[in-house]
Design a protein around this motif. Sequence first.
Motif, PDB file in Angstrom:
ATOM      1  N   TRP A  95       0.835  -1.205   0.000  1.00 15.36           N
ATOM      2  CA  TRP A  95       0.000   0.000   0.000  1.00 15.36           C
ATOM      3  C   TRP A  95       0.870   1.255   0.000  1.00 15.36           C
ATOM      4  CZ3 TRP A  95      -5.245   0.098  -0.547  1.00 15.36           C
ATOM      5  CH2 TRP A  95      -5.886  -1.140  -0.497  1.00 15.36           C
ATOM      6  N   GLY A  96       1.188   1.746  -1.188  1.00 14.07           N
ATOM      7  CA  GLY A  96       1.904   3.002  -1.310  1.00 14.07           C
ATOM      8  C   GLY A  96       0.925   4.167  -1.327  1.00 14.07           C
ATOM      9  N   SER A  97       1.444   5.382  -1.458  1.00 12.34           N
ATOM     10  CA  SER A  97       0.599   6.574  -1.422  1.00 12.34           C
ATOM     11  C   SER A  97      -0.400   6.598  -2.575  1.00 12.34           C
ATOM     12  CB  SER A  97       1.470   7.834  -1.454  1.00 12.34           C
ATOM     13  OG  SER A  97       2.301   7.843  -2.603  1.00 12.34           O
ATOM     14  N   THR A  98       0.024   6.180  -3.780  1.00 10.38           N
ATOM     15  CA  THR A  98      -0.875   6.209  -4.940  1.00 10.38           C
ATOM     16  C   THR A  98      -2.034   5.240  -4.758  1.00 10.38           C
ATOM     17  OG1 THR A  98       0.954   6.799  -6.411  1.00 10.38           O
ATOM     18  CG2 THR A  98      -1.030   5.908  -7.431  1.00 10.38           C
ATOM     19  N   ARG A  99      -1.746   4.048  -4.258  1.00 14.01           N
ATOM     20  CA  ARG A  99      -2.812   3.066  -4.074  1.00 14.01           C
ATOM     21  C   ARG A  99      -3.786   3.494  -2.979  1.00 14.01           C
ATOM     22  NH1 ARG A  99      -2.200  -3.438  -2.743  1.00 14.01           N
ATOM     23  NH2 ARG A  99      -4.377  -3.955  -3.172  1.00 14.01           N
ATOM     24  N   LEU A 100      -3.277   4.125  -1.931  1.00 14.67           N
ATOM     25  CA  LEU A 100      -4.150   4.632  -0.878  1.00 14.67           C
ATOM     26  C   LEU A 100      -5.037   5.767  -1.393  1.00 14.67           C
ATOM     27  CD1 LEU A 100      -1.802   4.623   2.249  1.00 14.67           C
ATOM     28  CD2 LEU A 100      -3.863   3.243   1.929  1.00 14.67           C
ATOM     29  N   LEU A 101      -4.470   6.636  -2.227  1.00 18.31           N
ATOM     30  CA  LEU A 101      -5.281   7.696  -2.846  1.00 18.31           C
ATOM     31  C   LEU A 101      -6.414   7.094  -3.660  1.00 18.31           C
ATOM     32  CD1 LEU A 101      -2.615  10.303  -4.061  1.00 18.31           C
ATOM     33  CD2 LEU A 101      -4.548  10.799  -2.559  1.00 18.31           C
ATOM     34  N   GLU A 108     -11.654  10.983 -10.010  1.00 19.28           N
ATOM     35  CA  GLU A 108     -11.769  12.358 -10.490  1.00 19.28           C
ATOM     36  C   GLU A 108     -11.069  13.331  -9.556  1.00 19.28           C
ATOM     37  OE1 GLU A 108     -14.334  10.326  -9.929  1.00 19.28           O
ATOM     38  OE2 GLU A 108     -14.689   9.674 -12.011  1.00 19.28           O
ATOM     39  N   GLU A 109     -11.162  13.066  -8.259  1.00 15.59           N
ATOM     40  CA  GLU A 109     -10.535  13.957  -7.282  1.00 15.59           C
ATOM     41  C   GLU A 109      -9.012  13.806  -7.310  1.00 15.59           C
ATOM     42  OE1 GLU A 109     -11.238  15.381  -2.662  1.00 15.59           O
ATOM     43  OE2 GLU A 109     -12.253  13.594  -3.430  1.00 15.59           O
ATOM     44  N   ARG A 110      -8.542  12.567  -7.467  1.00 16.50           N
ATOM     45  CA  ARG A 110      -7.093  12.349  -7.524  1.00 16.50           C
ATOM     46  C   ARG A 110      -6.490  12.985  -8.766  1.00 16.50           C
ATOM     47  NH1 ARG A 110      -4.332   8.935 -10.240  1.00 16.50           N
ATOM     48  NH2 ARG A 110      -6.045   7.505 -10.686  1.00 16.50           N
ATOM     49  N   LEU A 111      -7.215  12.930  -9.891  1.00 22.37           N
ATOM     50  CA  LEU A 111      -6.690  13.483 -11.132  1.00 22.37           C
ATOM     51  C   LEU A 111      -6.581  15.004 -11.093  1.00 22.37           C
ATOM     52  CD1 LEU A 111      -8.474  11.235 -13.791  1.00 22.37           C
ATOM     53  CD2 LEU A 111      -6.091  11.155 -13.053  1.00 22.37           C
ATOM     54  N   GLN A 112      -7.233  15.635 -10.121  1.00 20.15           N
ATOM     55  CA  GLN A 112      -7.125  17.086  -9.980  1.00 20.15           C
ATOM     56  C   GLN A 112      -5.806  17.506  -9.334  1.00 20.15           C
ATOM     57  OE1 GLN A 112     -10.591  18.511  -7.890  1.00 20.15           O
ATOM     58  NE2 GLN A 112     -12.014  17.812  -9.480  1.00 20.15           N
ATOM     59  N   LEU A 113      -5.100  16.540  -8.740  1.00 24.87           N
ATOM     60  CA  LEU A 113      -3.803  16.836  -8.127  1.00 24.87           C
ATOM     61  C   LEU A 113      -2.728  16.917  -9.206  1.00 24.87           C
ATOM     62  CD1 LEU A 113      -3.921  14.311  -5.138  1.00 24.87           C
ATOM     63  CD2 LEU A 113      -4.485  16.741  -5.073  1.00 24.87           C
TER      64      LEU A 113
END
Length: 301
Positions: A95-101, A108-113
């Motif tokens: 479980w890295g940061s990307t998978r937790l996101l 849609e919310e993650r792609l705004q980062l």
Amino acid sequence: MEETISLYLELKPGQKADFEVVGLAAAAFSEAVKEIAYVLDPGLDVRLEFESGTEGSLSLNAVLKVLKTRDGQRGTLLGIVIGTSIAFVGDIRQWGSTRLLDYYFPKEERLQLDSAEIDRIASACKKVTEGKIASEPIKRVYKQLDRDDVITSVGTITAPNTKPPAPVPRSEFQIRAGLIPPVETSPKSRTARSTERLTLISPVLLHVHRVWRFISPFGEFSYLMEDEKFLDDLLTGKRRLTMKEGIQITAKIETDEVFEGGVWTPKQRHITKVVKIHKSPGRPDLFSQPVKRRSRKKKND
């Protein structure tokens, strides 16, 4: 602006957790969240409000409220949630940061980062797992939970009526509290497989395995092109790749990762198969010649 992160305690059936243990663990959890928030944004003014707790499985719901709103704070709030959550994940290597996101927030919310925000979140997660951020309050959470045999596991959630992705079992409480040394049992490397839509930056048109450059949903990276059929069809003219801005492909990806510093770090990305080349209408071929317009002859009166 606000976000919720809850400390989720799994209890033995029909039993209640010790009030003092829960209270002290909640206080340490609050301190850990505040320290992670300070590292991500020293000027961020965050207020934690524990809204409620439920029986059976105990959920202590901490509401992160930003008192002074400014640009970029949405990404900071997500970073606080992920940075805190990674301290309460059973198998950190999975479980890295990307998978937790991906688990906690909609795509849609993650792609705004932007890439800088994602890198900042990943950096905070790495420092948490390395014990460089919030180490002492996190240890105190586990130390308190270890005192109560009723608590069987702990994790974090961001929405009611859900469960943590990979809760930490009671057998690890003393290790996480720093009371006993950890036992190394997991591998140091792995291969992650995914299917991604990529935007081409620079190809290498040679009959060799060379690195191509693409923009992915997670940033700009180099990928080793290993789809020999795609490459052969491209170089022999069987498949045409018109040189236009914004060329996109969907490809199967294998990413070689190494576990270092408490997190899985990508080392090499491979394109094993190009599934599809997407059309990019309305954009000119970069190497095409301009089309001459035919002049209309004037009719004689």
